[in-house]
Write a protein that holds these residues in place. Structure first.
Motif, PDB file in Angstrom:
ATOM      1  N   PRO A 194       0.938  -1.178  -0.092  1.00 34.56           N
ATOM      2  CA  PRO A 194       0.080  -0.032  -0.201  1.00 34.56           C
ATOM      3  C   PRO A 194       0.805   1.151  -0.016  1.00 34.56           C
ATOM      4  N   ILE A 195       0.175   2.311  -0.450  1.00 36.24           N
ATOM      5  CA  ILE A 195       1.055   3.688  -0.612  1.00 36.24           C
ATOM      6  C   ILE A 195       1.525   4.081   0.879  1.00 36.24           C
ATOM      7  N   PRO A 196       2.799   4.272   0.999  1.00 36.20           N
ATOM      8  CA  PRO A 196       3.279   4.608   2.431  1.00 36.20           C
ATOM      9  C   PRO A 196       2.648   6.002   2.679  1.00 36.20           C
ATOM     10  N   LEU A 197       2.442   6.219   3.993  1.00 37.36           N
ATOM     11  CA  LEU A 197       1.709   7.454   4.631  1.00 37.36           C
ATOM     12  C   LEU A 197       2.482   8.947   4.735  1.00 37.36           C
ATOM     13  N   LEU A 198       2.000   9.866   4.404  1.00 38.17           N
ATOM     14  CA  LEU A 198       2.644  11.169   4.736  1.00 38.17           C
ATOM     15  C   LEU A 198       2.016  11.411   6.254  1.00 38.17           C
ATOM     16  N   PRO A 199       2.841  12.373   6.887  1.00 39.55           N
ATOM     17  CA  PRO A 199       2.331  12.692   8.268  1.00 39.55           C
ATOM     18  C   PRO A 199       0.852  13.166   8.275  1.00 39.55           C
ATOM     19  N   ASP A 200       0.241  12.856   9.500  1.00 38.08           N
ATOM     20  CA  ASP A 200      -1.053  13.263   9.919  1.00 38.08           C
ATOM     21  C   ASP A 200      -2.128  12.800   8.591  1.00 38.08           C
TER      22      ASP A 200
ATOM     23  N   PHE B 168      -2.134   3.197   6.840  1.00 42.73           N
ATOM     24  CA  PHE B 168      -1.334   2.446   5.968  1.00 42.73           C
ATOM     25  C   PHE B 168      -1.986   1.395   5.465  1.00 42.73           C
ATOM     26  N   GLU B 169      -2.776   0.761   5.852  1.00 49.66           N
ATOM     27  CA  GLU B 169      -3.568  -0.494   5.294  1.00 49.66           C
ATOM     28  C   GLU B 169      -4.573  -0.242   4.358  1.00 49.66           C
ATOM     29  N   ALA B 170      -4.790   0.949   4.130  1.00 49.71           N
ATOM     30  CA  ALA B 170      -5.965   1.672   3.264  1.00 49.71           C
ATOM     31  C   ALA B 170      -5.386   1.380   1.944  1.00 49.71           C
ATOM     32  N   VAL B 171      -6.222   0.763   1.009  1.00 53.71           N
ATOM     33  CA  VAL B 171      -5.781   0.641  -0.380  1.00 53.71           C
ATOM     34  C   VAL B 171      -6.676   1.243  -1.243  1.00 53.71           C
TER      35      VAL B 171
END
Length: 482
Positions: free
Chosen positions: A337-343, A348-351
């Motif tokens: 999954p696309i890694p997260l930006l801050p806030d 992270f698991e969202a796809v």
């Protein structure tokens, strides 16, 4: 345009619009005026010729297919190939004695535009790839059959249920045009980043869940002479997977819906969009792209990735099947999954997950009963399992694959990702099918950004201009998501 869903070139899908597979992939020319005129005058009524061979209707035969009829099928021969379709056609012919005409091609517009113009289209079309005929153009011209009768027909597996009730929730939404389901997006697709499990093990890397961790791996790879991110430069649909997913995960579903709903602040004025595009540009600015990737086709870039010339590459879940011949046996393909930006609002698991590879029945199909029964059969467990065996991908049918079928590592990793995300953290954009011109304009802007010809602020302006232009079309009022 995996989609999409799918892709042109030698044997590629992109499917992807997709996935685009479910969207158009790459820089796509606007259809000719002769085609637009033909669509506009085509109307949406069923060709009277299509009813001549209609047989008796029953619960087992809801569309009245006659034994010994005919069927004309055209399939996009991309990342999923067309062996699955040939297997389907053999099953259909065995059941109904139907003489099936089959064409597997990547030249969907080139082969089919003259037939639509002449009012003699095929009966069933897998309308995918870089040369797909734009669904919104076909719909506005009345060229697509409303698939509600197929979705409301009895399921082949359980006649007490309607076909639509056997599908993964939300998967038919991508086939909506003006409130009608006019395309069946058949393949259940995930979009995101991909990497080699073998390479990660050798380097001692772990899956990056944050954008900073992702950049750290890219920097370490660069120091080792490996590109951080490869992308399919000639087809900017793919880098838009990263950009658009970052927007959705950073700003949440409201940020995604703002784009689909053509909000005047969808891009300019959106903190999520600004953060996402600046993050992607950082890859360019810091030299973390695989050298030369901006000038490569999807298959060229993906093959170099298979050769360990880059760590990550964006794509849909058709990638494994598309790259079977180029992937080393011990490569151990994995989905990320696309890694997260801050806030970020979403985890992270969202796809981004949904249906791609749009199948359509033209409104003027000659063999309408056979066409509708063929599509109904596609949504049976037997045909869904056949697809999984031949194309190494899942379909929109719930529990649609026989448990005895062993999946390849990449496909299995997408199954795991779907389970980790759950319904609550699965999202999908609808604008590529609703507004194809807008989609291509945003892709073009991304191409300029990745080539360092424009800066993030200009990308936001161009993307917003594409949204604003689409909003001026009166037909846009028919499309809205809550």
């Amino acid at each position: 345009m995996g989609s999409t869903s799918a892709q042109s070139d030698n044997g590629g899908l992109g499917r992807r619009n997709l996935i685009k597979r479910s969207a158009a992939l790459g820089l796509i020319a606007v259809p000719t005026m002769s085609f637009l005129s033909a669509c506009a005058s085509g109307g949406g009524e069923e060709d009277p010729k299509s009813t001549k061979s209609k047989g008796p209707v029953s619960k087992e035969n809801p569309f009245g297919v006659n034994k010994g009829g005919a069927l004309d099928v055209v399939v996009f021969k991309g990342g999923y190939g067309d062996e699955y379709a040939k297997a389907w056609e053999a099953l259909f012919a065995k059941r109904w004695g139907t003489k099936v005409s089959h064409l597997g091609t990547q030249e969907i517009t080139g082969k089919l535009q003259p037939r639509f113009n002449a009012g003699t289209p095929p009966d069933v079309v897998d309308n995918s790839g870089a040369q797909q005929i734009k669904l919104d153009v076909l719909f506005k011209g009345g060229q697509l059959l409303d698939l509600a009768p197929v979705l409301d027909a009895p399921s082949l597996d359980d006649p007490t249920k309607k076909v639509r009730d056997t599908l993964i929730p939300g998967t038919i939404d991508t086939g909506l045009q003006g409130g009608k389901v006019v395309s069946l997006n058949y393949v259940y697709t995930l979009w995101g980043l991909w990497y080699s499990g073998k390479l990660f093990k050798e380097k001692g890397w772990t899956e990056p869940k944050t954008w900073d961790d992702f950049l750290a791996i890219c920097k370490e790879a660069k120091a080792d002479g490996i590109g951080g991110l490869a992308h399919q430069g000639k087809h900017p649909y793919y880098i838009n997977i990263v950009i658009m997913d970052l927007i959705a995960k950073t700003g949440g579903l409201d940020a995604m819906k703002a784009i689909d709903n053509l909000d005047p602040k969808a891009f300019v004025g959106s903190d999520a969009a600004k953060a996402a595009i600046e993050a992607v540009y950082e890859i360019v600015e810091k030299g973390l792209l695989m050298p030369g990737t901006n000038g490569l086709t999807h298959t060229e870039s993906q093959t170099k990735w298979n050769q360990y010339k880059a760590v990550f590459i964006p794509s849909g879940s058709w990638l494994e099947n598309e790259q079977l011949k180029q992937t080393p046996a011990d490569f151990d393909m994995k989905f990320l999954p696309i890694p997260l930006l801050p806030d970020s609002v979403l985890p992270f698991e969202a796809v981004r997950a949904g249906s791609g590879e749009p199948f359509i029945i033209p409104a003027k199909a000659k063999n309408m009963a056979e066409a509708q029964e063929f599509v109904r059969s596609m949504l049976s467990k037997e045909w869904s399992t056949t697809f999984a065996k031949e194309a190494n991908s899942l379909t929109i049918l719930k529990d649609g694959v026989d448990p005895s079928v062993e999946l390849r590592p990449g496909t299995q990793s997408t199954v795991d990702a779907v389970k980790a995300a759950g319904d609550a953290n699965s999202f999908n954009y609808l604008y590529p099918n609703w507004y194809s011109e807008m989609d291509v304009s945003i892709q073009n802007a991304s191409n300029e950004l990745m080539s360092k010809r424009i800066m993030p602020a200009e990308w936001l302006k161009r993307a917003q201009a594409a949204v604003d232009k689409a909003a001026k079309d009166p037909a846009s009022k028919n499309n809205h998501r809550d």
